[in-house]
Enzyme design. Sequence first.
Site: not given
Length: 288
Positions: A17, A74, A146, A207, A228-229
């Site tokens: 991301d 997305k 997240g 995760g 992602g994060s």
Amino acid sequence: IVKRGMAQMQKGGVIMDVANVEQAKVAEAAGAVAVMALEKVPSDIRAEGGVARMSDPAMIEAIMGAVSIPVMAKCRIGHFAEARILESLGVDYIDESEVLTPADDNYHIDKSQYKVPFVCGCRDLGEALRRIGEGASMLRTKGEPGTGDIIEAVRHMQKVNQQIRQISVEKPENLMAIARDLRAPYELVQEVHANGKLPVVNFAAGGVSTPADAALMMNLGADGIFVGSGIFKSEHPEKFAKAIVTATAHPTDYHLIAEVSKNLGSPMKGIDVATLADADKMAPRGME
Ligand code: PLP
């Protein structure tokens, strides 16, 4: 089949991301096989609340112009207008994602109608086969986005692969009842029975935040990793990005993973999923 080709080529790779051009360049330099262009990573969506929508097309185009690896973006679940807009921009892949606020709590997008391939999330084999039935070319576990907590991604990967193993030893005459119980298309259940695997790749997502997390998921049968994060919310994103790429490519080389895990600084802080209220979970969104 053609649409599934790109995801096949990304096997063993990491999709990261990124929220701007600089991050996209960091991801590309670290060896990401693709980037997901979005304004806010899931942990920020979580923190800020409100409605999460498709990102600004200008931001997506800027990232497309800055890197040579594939760019994904997305859209909201069921939001076929957002999907058509992303397709018109020429993105390489669309993620119909529960990370954004769902637009339709009944119908997912009819992905078979698009030239652009789609990736969708799944928590079990029924959900996976329904998305493939709608035309998804790639899957990923939903995990719990997240949070930086790997438990839900593990749960979903274990579940899908256990169900595949069960089907592959089942008697052919029992497959219709299995399709009924899974709420999955019969033909796809037959295909899983015949091949002992899904007809599309299934990456781990939701995760993953350390090289060890990536190795764990690859050893549980993931075909690749979405982060992602976990990268840009860590202390040293460049180091984390490279280390996660290495761990994903060499998931059983624990000496190497130990090496790349040294002095990384702190990973994203994260949230223990067990402390999360049900209303704050993204994976089941729109359900129950
Ligand atoms: N995932 C999300 C985020 C949803 O909102 C829904 C809503 O129906 C589903 C999955 C369930 O879709 P299905 O039962 O077709 O797998």
